[in-house]
Design a protein around this motif. Sequence first.
Motif, PDB file in Angstrom:
ATOM      1  N   VAL A  30      -3.654  -0.060  -1.881  1.00 30.48           N
ATOM      2  CA  VAL A  30      -3.560   0.807  -2.991  1.00 30.48           C
ATOM      3  C   VAL A  30      -2.109   0.594  -3.715  1.00 30.48           C
ATOM      4  CG1 VAL A  30      -3.699   2.962  -4.244  1.00 30.48           C
ATOM      5  CG2 VAL A  30      -5.385   2.296  -2.103  1.00 30.48           C
TER       6      VAL A  30
ATOM      7  N   TYR B   4      -5.050   2.751  11.360  1.00 32.33           N
ATOM      8  CA  TYR B   4      -5.831   1.741  12.168  1.00 32.33           C
ATOM      9  C   TYR B   4      -5.731   0.380  11.368  1.00 32.33           C
ATOM     10  CZ  TYR B   4      -8.704   3.262   8.048  1.00 32.33           C
ATOM     11  OH  TYR B   4      -9.034   3.672   6.793  1.00 32.33           O
TER      12      TYR B   4
ATOM     13  N   LYS C  81      -6.281  10.372   3.191  1.00 32.35           N
ATOM     14  CA  LYS C  81      -7.605  10.125   2.383  1.00 32.35           C
ATOM     15  C   LYS C  81      -8.627  11.227   2.764  1.00 32.35           C
ATOM     16  CE  LYS C  81      -8.054   5.301   2.870  1.00 32.35           C
ATOM     17  NZ  LYS C  81      -8.506   4.218   3.593  1.00 32.35           N
TER      18      LYS C  81
ATOM     19  N   CYS D 128       0.842  -1.287  -0.080  1.00 33.31           N
ATOM     20  CA  CYS D 128      -0.100   0.026  -0.078  1.00 33.31           C
ATOM     21  C   CYS D 128       0.897   1.264   0.036  1.00 33.31           C
ATOM     22  CB  CYS D 128      -0.954   0.122   1.125  1.00 33.31           C
ATOM     23  SG  CYS D 128      -2.240   1.437   1.056  1.00 33.31           S
TER      24      CYS D 128
ATOM     25  N   TYR E  98      -0.355   3.978   0.636  1.00 36.15           N
ATOM     26  CA  TYR E  98      -0.998   4.812   2.004  1.00 36.15           C
ATOM     27  C   TYR E  98      -0.517   4.415   3.444  1.00 36.15           C
ATOM     28  CZ  TYR E  98      -3.953   6.981  -1.477  1.00 36.15           C
ATOM     29  OH  TYR E  98      -4.329   7.855  -2.448  1.00 36.15           O
TER      30      TYR E  98
ATOM     31  N   CYS F 163      -2.738   4.527   6.579  1.00 32.04           N
ATOM     32  CA  CYS F 163      -3.719   4.659   7.562  1.00 32.04           C
ATOM     33  C   CYS F 163      -3.432   3.939   8.984  1.00 32.04           C
ATOM     34  CB  CYS F 163      -5.036   4.243   7.034  1.00 32.04           C
ATOM     35  SG  CYS F 163      -5.236   4.717   5.378  1.00 32.04           S
TER      36      CYS F 163
HETATM   37  S1  SF4 Z   1      -6.945   1.379   4.925  1.00 30.34           S
HETATM   38 FE1  SF4 Z   1      -6.381   0.894   2.516  1.00 30.34          FE
HETATM   39  S2  SF4 Z   1      -5.592   2.656   1.814  1.00 30.34           S
HETATM   40 FE2  SF4 Z   1      -5.070   2.836   3.944  1.00 30.34          FE
HETATM   41  S3  SF4 Z   1      -3.573   1.658   4.574  1.00 30.34           S
HETATM   42 FE3  SF4 Z   1      -4.970  -0.039   4.769  1.00 30.34          FE
HETATM   43  S4  SF4 Z   1      -5.260  -0.863   2.709  1.00 30.34           S
HETATM   44 FE4  SF4 Z   1      -4.103   1.144   2.356  1.00 30.34          FE
END
Ligand code: SF4
Lengths: 435, 267
Positions: free
Chosen positions: A111, A70, A181, A64, A66, A68
């Motif tokens: 992603v 959590y 996001k 990924c 990103y 995030c």
């Molecule tokens: S929630 Fe989706 S975009 Fe965010 S780190 Fe996890 S996989 Fe990646």
Amino acid sequence: MELLEKLEILANAAKYDVSCSSSGSTRKNKAGGLGNSYASGICHSWSEDGRCISLLKILLTNYCIYNCAYCVNRSSNDIPRAYFTPDEVAKLTVNFYRRNYIEGLFLSSAVITSPNHTMELLTETVRKLRNIHNFNGYIHLKAIPGADLELIKEAGSLVDRMSVNIELPSASGLKLLAPQKKQDLIIRPMDYIKLQIYEHKEERKISRKVSHFVPAGQTTQLIVGATPDTDLNILQLSEKIYKNYELKRVYYSAYVPVSEHPKLPQISQPPLLREHRLYQADWLLRFYGFRAEELLNESQPNFDLELDPKTNWALRNLHLFPVEINRADYETLLRVPGIGVKSAQRIIRARQVRAVTFDNLKKFGVVMKRAQFFITCRGKYGGQISLENKLLRQYLIAKPKPIQHSSPYEQLSLFNESVPSIPSEVMLSNLTGEL
Amino acid sequence: MLVYIYDGSFPGLLTAIYESYYRREKPEEILAQDQWQHTLFAQEVVIKTDEKKADKVYQAIKDKISGFAARNAYCVFLAEVPGAEMLIYNYLSRGWKLGAKLDFHLADEAVLQVHTVAKKVRQEAHRMLGLVRFRLLKHELYYAQIEPDHNILQMISPHFARRMADQNWIIHDVKRGLAAVYNQVEWVLTPLERPKTISLDETGLFYESLWQKYFSSIAIKSRKNLRLQRSFLPKRYWKHLVEMDESRSRFAESSVLSPQSPVKTYK
Ligand code: SF4
């Protein structure tokens, strides 16, 4: 990397998405093809956490870009990574399907490279399944926020259900835990899918040649307990989503602590009972005619963990009770604690031929333990104690149950003696039978 | 005591109901041949199955009561529970009197009992749609064994004929020695003995191990709840599920599967 190893990694990474339902579509098999869908959904197995397994639920990749906070797949997390090729996923799906392990595929992805690239790979996978493997089973595809709407459109014409996960229930939570996001990036595909569903339906009225567009509708998921949002916030958000975007389901997922991020709450266990209460309340919104602000308000913004939301509501509205079983209309019956959709329908049907007695109620599936205080039968009150009694609340609080209960599939085992009937959504509507 | 003895088939039971109506007598029991033991005191009437009479009764149920009632009666028949025949008999007797509203009389014992049993049968049939596990044998044949409580094989076969339309398959109720065999055109119901061994296709085994891996990976450890799992998926069904340990090492190599002549063909 071996397929076996990839599967382990990418199933593990997908398991926190709680949606598993395979219902709502009636796609038929084509001549010489494989698969169809079954409107009410079918469960094929149950995993050790008691959740129904209906779809092959995997990520295309857990690489990924990103981060995030959590999420297990965040880029800063040091975990094994893998990716499937579209071909591998298609083959796996078909081979599992032929053995009747699954109803179809639930494909999601982290992603990789860019939202567009990821969406392109996802779409390619479903294209292969439908066009090369002639596969007509159920497909639930995740739409990647930020991807071109044209890509989402093509995917939507191939799959049965799509979802865009909102995950965090408020803009402030998003800013805190997933600053990369933006809320409108999530809302945009949702809005677009809703519009496409509508347009395709209208066009299909004129010409049957127009393809379906996500015939089983769209869903989303909210994470519970990763942010300070109250149950009232969450429920109002759900209400809005159901209204504005016509979603089929909002799923709630108790936050499973997967990281020690300073911005995240320090908890050792996912808040399963809270998640369970939200599911119950969600049912009350969709099938019982309740509004969010009837169930919660600023002075009580969170659910009582000891009482289900309907009983809790009834206790605050004692002036509406008791109601007469043989006269109350359907909507009123539905609001009685212990009476659900099924049992209310049975009451209405049975009383057309004969007045209903207390004895009958039990057989109709009414949970008398709760209902007795709120009803009369042919003018008689059958409660152990009166409605005015201060002990009423105590009488209604069920024996403490092991807190593991939650998730949509579980509620049944709490409330329904006829657990085994299977299709998750159908069972769920039975369940409410006993709320 | 008046006892009707019939051949154990559904048309046989319907014929018994026909006879009872025209002879204006009510049997105390209706029993399948193989369940009947002669006793001194019973007055036995042997019912000869007559398709015409059976059809008449079936049509009458649909016309005078409802299609739903006809399906209920059939479900209870497939339940194979002791006394099912009299449950059906009593239910239909109420039905001749009450007509289309029969199934509204939920407080009536005869109606309630039939609903309860029929519901169990439907639930098991629905459950089995998910629990059938095909194993790939040599020559591209998908083969599944089941051991359901009720005789639901013919209830579930049309589903698989629609879904797995492009593969050859057999679903084998090993408890009843009965199999549904599908050849990509039609399916037939045929008696079939439990094979001693079967010859598995090797690539097939690969996908079984992938499925086992998937099954163990997908559970969330911090939500583990075995009691709940068992309440949805009772242990008695585990034997034929490849993802459960109970099922491992049950099958060995090579075998002969030789269906006898089919008893009925469905398109
Ligand atoms: S929630 Fe989706 S975009 Fe965010 S780190 Fe996890 S996989 Fe990646």
